[in-house]
Design a protein around this motif. Structure first.
Motif, PDB file in Angstrom:
ATOM      1  N   UNK A  73       0.835  -1.206   0.000  1.00  0.00           N
ATOM      2  CA  UNK A  73       0.000   0.000   0.000  1.00  0.00           C
ATOM      3  C   UNK A  73       0.871   1.258   0.000  1.00  0.00           C
ATOM      4  N   UNK A  80       1.526   5.258  -2.164  1.00  0.00           N
ATOM      5  CA  UNK A  80       1.049   6.397  -1.382  1.00  0.00           C
ATOM      6  C   UNK A  80       2.051   7.529  -1.505  1.00  0.00           C
ATOM      7  N   UNK A  81       1.683   8.570  -2.215  1.00  0.00           N
ATOM      8  CA  UNK A  81       2.610   9.683  -2.443  1.00  0.00           C
ATOM      9  C   UNK A  81       1.841  10.850  -3.033  1.00  0.00           C
ATOM     10  N   UNK A 128       0.387   6.446  -8.538  1.00  0.00           N
ATOM     11  CA  UNK A 128      -0.945   5.985  -8.109  1.00  0.00           C
ATOM     12  C   UNK A 128      -1.318   4.670  -8.795  1.00  0.00           C
ATOM     13  N   UNK A 140      -4.279   3.281 -10.503  1.00  0.00           N
ATOM     14  CA  UNK A 140      -5.518   3.904 -10.981  1.00  0.00           C
ATOM     15  C   UNK A 140      -6.561   2.917 -11.505  1.00  0.00           C
ATOM     16  N   UNK A 173      -7.711   6.195  -7.355  1.00  0.00           N
ATOM     17  CA  UNK A 173      -7.454   7.224  -6.340  1.00  0.00           C
ATOM     18  C   UNK A 173      -5.983   7.235  -5.944  1.00  0.00           C
ATOM     19  N   UNK A 174      -5.442   8.411  -5.753  1.00  0.00           N
ATOM     20  CA  UNK A 174      -4.186   8.510  -5.011  1.00  0.00           C
ATOM     21  C   UNK A 174      -4.620   8.688  -3.558  1.00  0.00           C
ATOM     22  N   UNK A 175      -4.353   7.664  -2.732  1.00  0.00           N
ATOM     23  CA  UNK A 175      -4.899   7.671  -1.380  1.00  0.00           C
ATOM     24  C   UNK A 175      -4.419   8.876  -0.558  1.00  0.00           C
ATOM     25  N   UNK A 176      -3.238   9.384  -0.896  1.00  0.00           N
ATOM     26  CA  UNK A 176      -2.726  10.548  -0.154  1.00  0.00           C
ATOM     27  C   UNK A 176      -3.621  11.777  -0.352  1.00  0.00           C
TER      28      UNK A 176
END
Lengths: 429, 429
Positions: free
Chosen positions: A291, A295-296, A303, A305, B19-22
């Protein structure tokens, strides 16, 4: 309407999955009017014991009242909402429960609609994990005789020629190692180590169907292979993907097959039984390490997508939560142990038949492999037709008859399933 | 529970799609408690106009009473049954209706669960059609800026870098021709003919998103291109695959986009709106010629053995039948024309804004392309957040704002959607 009238109407418009449509000229295509518990019933009132859980999905019976109610209630509130930027309680509850039910390293849940899509997500994510670090690892390793789905990525890591061979020119080249279901475990592990050694820094992940290669003729192997494989994956720095799409949710005797090996994979793909045979839904559980690799800041371009429109469908999640409720309240895994023992005991007699090569069982799956029938004879179809006459629905894979009953089968239903089949194998082939 | 509490719980366990979780550190992740008609409502009673039909799927509103009833009734009878060897009335009815609603050459229906899987089926079937005749045609042709899904086959025929680039090393090489949404129609057709000419006997099919390249920034083109493309496909003996997953079911103003071109494709992929935003379901309609190429004795080895466990799901088919009922009884396509005209009229004012590059519309889709904002600025996110404050949910694609409302939007809801957005574009960016 009669069965025949509906079948005729069906054949005018529908191209069925996993079927040679010409077969329906001589095999019945059966229109089902209703399902109830262990039975499906056609338009003429014939009832069939659903001994393959409607393709390995229906674990708590048809028209299950509790599940029906959960579905109806959820529809009053919310059937579905876009799952990017939005969420809902059924998905949150389901994710928390899945994370809590699985080994501690598995921390996050990614949703999709079917098993093939879940496998694609795991493969893409494993590849991109390394890509995000600047490494291109273009190889996936799977086992001989494996089956992971029908979309092109999932087919590429499969090794069942029936489904794959014709499309070879379209598929990503992958590497297969010897399967512990076909050769001794030590030999399989040695071959896996050879493959990982020869392709050092090119392999992102190894994908397996733990304990049972289902579409691959229900070939089985021991958990000790998986435990050793986990160590090999660690040694070579590659991910282990557990495709528990077919074997998850109690099918092998434990909730998940990974429990028997005492390990955690890096990716866990689940589907089929997750909604008790009601709705398409799949998930991929991943570790926090994976994960975090995605994450950035958005503009870094790391990402993941992937998406499908119905990802995280609220109706399917609500049904899945009810399925987990039933597992808990009815102590299903515990109670299945007696059924597993009964199946073992009652199928013992097949071993003495001269046309039976092997009887193998792992939890709530039992396979009986016939011998000395050429594949062109399609002996499985005879078994299917003869059983149907007795109100028992089984669906052999070539020369392999298998039982994969819903967990709600009673002792007498289990006995009927086995005894009807036994008589056919002994007397009608 | 509050929105914040649920969002926190969500982010602990869920990896969201696309989604980019950040981003969720600064953007709200909104837990939805219920949907009702045109609105979705969070756990604090805030209601949002769902202007993108929950990712292009919800066409008749949330918690639609008729659909809920159809779903509940079907669950009483049969949620699902294996679709190989068995069938049921909801699938038969749906198939007959789809065949009758589409051009005469489309005669048979193959089922799957999501759009990507439908595209994979069309690609595999097109390839195997020629393979069954002894020809290996290993190329697929698609358009620049195309998007056909996320599984590896579907990604391979896509051309939107955002979703595809990172996986290039895994994907089948395909050929892209110029898109009529980006260059003049004549130039696009000339380029397509060049591609087909240069790859004679290697191409099995051309796949397009008719009229609108949705994920490709909502770029649009005229039906005359499709009419001419149909002739080119005939001339070069290749199949035409219409991916109407996003644009089907009334989105472009007609029931299917193909109607505007006056042609029939060889494959028609449908999903999204088919269940009115309730459940994952997809279908591929094919010609009888294609069907016949797989129809033979089993041992000839020409069967199309694709399947997903939940193929032909009865609950989803029952919902889809109800969706078709609503189209008929409410004369939806006819009544949408006034809404289409209203959207055209009310978005005219965007054209005069200095930060708007283009306003384009095709039926119930209208896109407003902004200009002079660098992509790193992510101006779309500002539009999203500002609109949300006004109770309007839109989801821009980069610098392109688009409206894709459910067909049940009232005139005042359409006006609100447009006016709120107009004020933001004019005053807040």
């Amino acid at each position: 309407m009669t069965n025949l009238e509906l079948a005729k109407e069906d054949l005018r418009y529908i191209f069925h999955p996993c079927s040679q449509m010409k077969d329906y000229e001589r095999l019945p295509l059966i229109p089902i009017k209703k399902g109830e518990g262990a039975y499906i019933e056609d338009f003429e009132g014939n009832r069939y014991l659903d001994c393959v859980s409607s393709w390995w999905v229906n674990i708590f019976g048809h028209s299950n009242k509790e599940i029906n109610q959960a579905l109806t209630e959820q529809a009053q509130d919310l059937a579905h909402v876009i799952f990017a930027g939005f969420s809902h309680k059924p998905a949150i509850d389901l994710s928390r429960r899945l994370v809590q039910m699985t080994p501690e390293p598995l921390q996050k849940v990614f949703f999709a609609d079917n098993g093939s899509s879940a496998v694609e997500i795991a493969l893409k994510m494993a590849f991109q994990f390394f890509k995000n670090r600047g490494e291109t690892r273009d190889l996936f390793v799977s086992l001989n005789n494996s089956y992971h789905g029908e979309t092109m990525g999932a087919l590429a890591v499969s090794d069942t020629g029936l489904y794959k061979d014709i499309y070879q020119d379209l598929l990503l080249k992958t590497v297969q190692a010897k399967s512990p279901s076909l050769v001794p475990e030590e030999e399989a592990l040695k071959d896996m180590e050879r493959v990982l050694e020869e392709n050092r820094d090119r392999v992102s992940s190894v994908i397996i169907e733990p304990l049972i290669q289902c579409a691959g003729s229900m070939k089985m192997y021991d958990p000790s292979y998986i435990t050793a494989l986990r160590s090999l994956c660690d040694k070579y720095g590659v991910f282990l993907i557990h495709d528990e799409i077919a074997v998850g949710f109690g099918r092998t005797g434990t909730m998940f097959a990974l429990e028997q090996a005492g390990i955690s994979p890096d990716f866990l793909c689940l589907s089929k039984g997750i909604t008790g045979g009601y709705l398409p839904l799949s998930v991929v559980l991943i570790t926090d390490e994976i994960y975090q690799a995605f994450y950035c800041d958005y503009n870094e371009g790391k990402s993941f997508l992937d998406s499908h429109s119905y990802t995280g469908n609220a109706l399917a999640c609500a049904v899945a939560n009810k399925v987990l409720d039933i597992f808990e309240q009815d102590r299903v895994i515990e109670k299945n142990q007696a059924k597993i023992a009964l199946i073992a005991q009652e199928t013992e007699k097949f071993r003495k038949l001269s046309n039976v090569a092997e009887v193998r069982q792992r939890g709530m799956v039992c396979a009986i492999e016939l011998k000395d029938y050429p594949s062109e004879q399609r002996v499985g179809l005879t078994v299917f037709q003869e059983a149907l006459k007795e109100g028992v629905y089984i669906r052999p894979l070539g020369n392999v008859i298998y039982f994969m009953p819903p967990y709600i089968f009673t002792e007498s239903q289990l006995r009927k399933m086995i005894d009807v089949t036994y008589t056919i194998v002994k007397e009608k082939l």
